[in-house]
Design a protein around this motif. Structure first.
Motif, PDB file in Angstrom:
ATOM      1  N   GLU A  32      -2.608   1.808  11.821  1.00 19.74           N
ATOM      2  CA  GLU A  32      -1.600   1.525  11.504  1.00 19.74           C
ATOM      3  C   GLU A  32      -1.632  -0.069  11.178  1.00 19.74           C
ATOM      4  O   GLU A  32      -2.097  -0.890  11.585  1.00 19.74           O
ATOM      5  N   ALA A  33      -0.875  -0.039   9.966  1.00 26.03           N
ATOM      6  CA  ALA A  33      -0.685  -1.432   9.368  1.00 26.03           C
ATOM      7  C   ALA A  33       0.136  -2.384  10.312  1.00 26.03           C
ATOM      8  O   ALA A  33       0.996  -1.978  10.802  1.00 26.03           O
ATOM      9  N   LEU A  34      -0.319  -3.687  10.307  1.00 26.21           N
ATOM     10  CA  LEU A  34       0.493  -4.595  11.107  1.00 26.21           C
ATOM     11  C   LEU A  34       2.130  -4.616  10.429  1.00 26.21           C
ATOM     12  O   LEU A  34       1.996  -4.726   9.321  1.00 26.21           O
ATOM     13  N   PRO A  35       2.919  -5.080  11.317  1.00 23.93           N
ATOM     14  CA  PRO A  35       4.684  -5.120  10.721  1.00 23.93           C
ATOM     15  C   PRO A  35       4.602  -6.052  10.018  1.00 23.93           C
ATOM     16  O   PRO A  35       3.764  -7.336  10.033  1.00 23.93           O
ATOM     17  N   TYR A  45      -2.270   3.775   7.905  1.00 21.65           N
ATOM     18  CA  TYR A  45      -3.236   4.114   6.713  1.00 21.65           C
ATOM     19  C   TYR A  45      -3.489   5.243   6.727  1.00 21.65           C
ATOM     20  O   TYR A  45      -3.758   6.097   7.818  1.00 21.65           O
ATOM     21  N   PRO A  46      -4.044   6.027   5.436  1.00 19.17           N
ATOM     22  CA  PRO A  46      -4.210   7.393   5.256  1.00 19.17           C
ATOM     23  C   PRO A  46      -5.782   7.365   6.152  1.00 19.17           C
ATOM     24  O   PRO A  46      -6.534   6.428   5.887  1.00 19.17           O
ATOM     25  N   HIS A  47      -6.108   8.602   6.638  1.00 18.94           N
ATOM     26  CA  HIS A  47      -7.390   8.624   7.183  1.00 18.94           C
ATOM     27  C   HIS A  47      -8.629   8.485   6.512  1.00 18.94           C
ATOM     28  O   HIS A  47      -9.452   8.089   6.751  1.00 18.94           O
ATOM     29  N   CYS A  49      -8.890   6.301   4.047  1.00 20.40           N
ATOM     30  CA  CYS A  49      -9.026   4.973   3.722  1.00 20.40           C
ATOM     31  C   CYS A  49      -9.599   4.440   4.975  1.00 20.40           C
ATOM     32  O   CYS A  49      -9.998   2.954   4.911  1.00 20.40           O
ATOM     33  N   CYS A  50      -9.223   4.888   6.328  1.00 18.55           N
ATOM     34  CA  CYS A  50      -9.550   3.817   7.367  1.00 18.55           C
ATOM     35  C   CYS A  50     -10.096   4.644   8.578  1.00 18.55           C
ATOM     36  O   CYS A  50      -9.772   5.610   8.882  1.00 18.55           O
ATOM     37  N   SER A  51     -11.265   4.063   9.113  1.00 18.69           N
ATOM     38  CA  SER A  51     -11.879   4.747  10.282  1.00 18.69           C
ATOM     39  C   SER A  51     -11.577   3.800  11.420  1.00 18.69           C
ATOM     40  O   SER A  51     -12.331   3.984  12.447  1.00 18.69           O
ATOM     41  N   GLY A  52     -10.485   3.257  11.462  1.00 22.38           N
ATOM     42  CA  GLY A  52     -10.013   2.342  12.596  1.00 22.38           C
ATOM     43  C   GLY A  52     -10.408   1.063  12.619  1.00 22.38           C
ATOM     44  O   GLY A  52      -9.807   0.215  13.294  1.00 22.38           O
ATOM     45  N   ILE A  53     -11.374   0.662  11.749  1.00 25.09           N
ATOM     46  CA  ILE A  53     -11.694  -0.779  11.981  1.00 25.09           C
ATOM     47  C   ILE A  53     -11.528  -1.352  10.078  1.00 25.09           C
ATOM     48  O   ILE A  53     -11.990  -2.663   9.776  1.00 25.09           O
ATOM     49  N   ASP A  54     -11.602  -0.362   9.224  1.00 24.79           N
ATOM     50  CA  ASP A  54     -11.943  -0.514   7.863  1.00 24.79           C
ATOM     51  C   ASP A  54     -10.699  -1.325   7.195  1.00 24.79           C
ATOM     52  O   ASP A  54     -10.928  -2.328   6.258  1.00 24.79           O
TER      53      ASP A  54
END
Length: 117
Positions: A32-35, A45-47, A49-54
């Motif tokens: 989740e992007a920060l507010p 974020y779409p999966h 693009c992101c594995s939790g830390i990217d």
């Protein structure tokens, strides 16, 4: 002698703070992007693009534009405007997803604000 009217007000204040903390302390998932002020509840974020830390939000100064595309200023990498890794940013700010979230790795996805934002 204690002021008996101060006690109920104090308890009410503590209760209000407690309930506000419960309501506002919503867990944020790793994807989740920060507010932001533009979109206070954030977005995911779409999966791909992101594995939790990217992924993370970056300042406007971290990205620049050249005729050939977006430049990641920290690495010098150029991501072409038509590259599939370029995505529209739902909150109007830049977000950069890099391998392992490192500041010196290659781009997985780049979220860019719309031109008219």
């Amino acid at each position: 002698m204690r002021n008996s009217t101060a006690m109920p007000f104090h308890r009410a204040s503590l209760a209000a703070v407690f309930f506000a903390l419960i309501l506002l302390s919503r867990p944020v998932s790793a994807h989740e992007a920060l507010p932001t002020t533009a979109k206070p509840l954030g977005w995911s974020y779409p999966h791909s693009c992101c594995s939790g830390i990217d992924c993370r939000r970056v300042s406007d100064k971290a990205i620049s534009e050249r005729p050939e595309g977006y430049v990641i200023n920290g690495t010098g990498e150029v991501v072409a405007y038509r590259d599939g890794r370029v995505k529209n940013s739902p909150d109007g700010v830049y977000h950069w997803c890099s391998v392992a979230g490192a500041d010196d790795s290659r781009t997985i996805c780049l979220f860019v604000p719309p031109k008219g934002y």
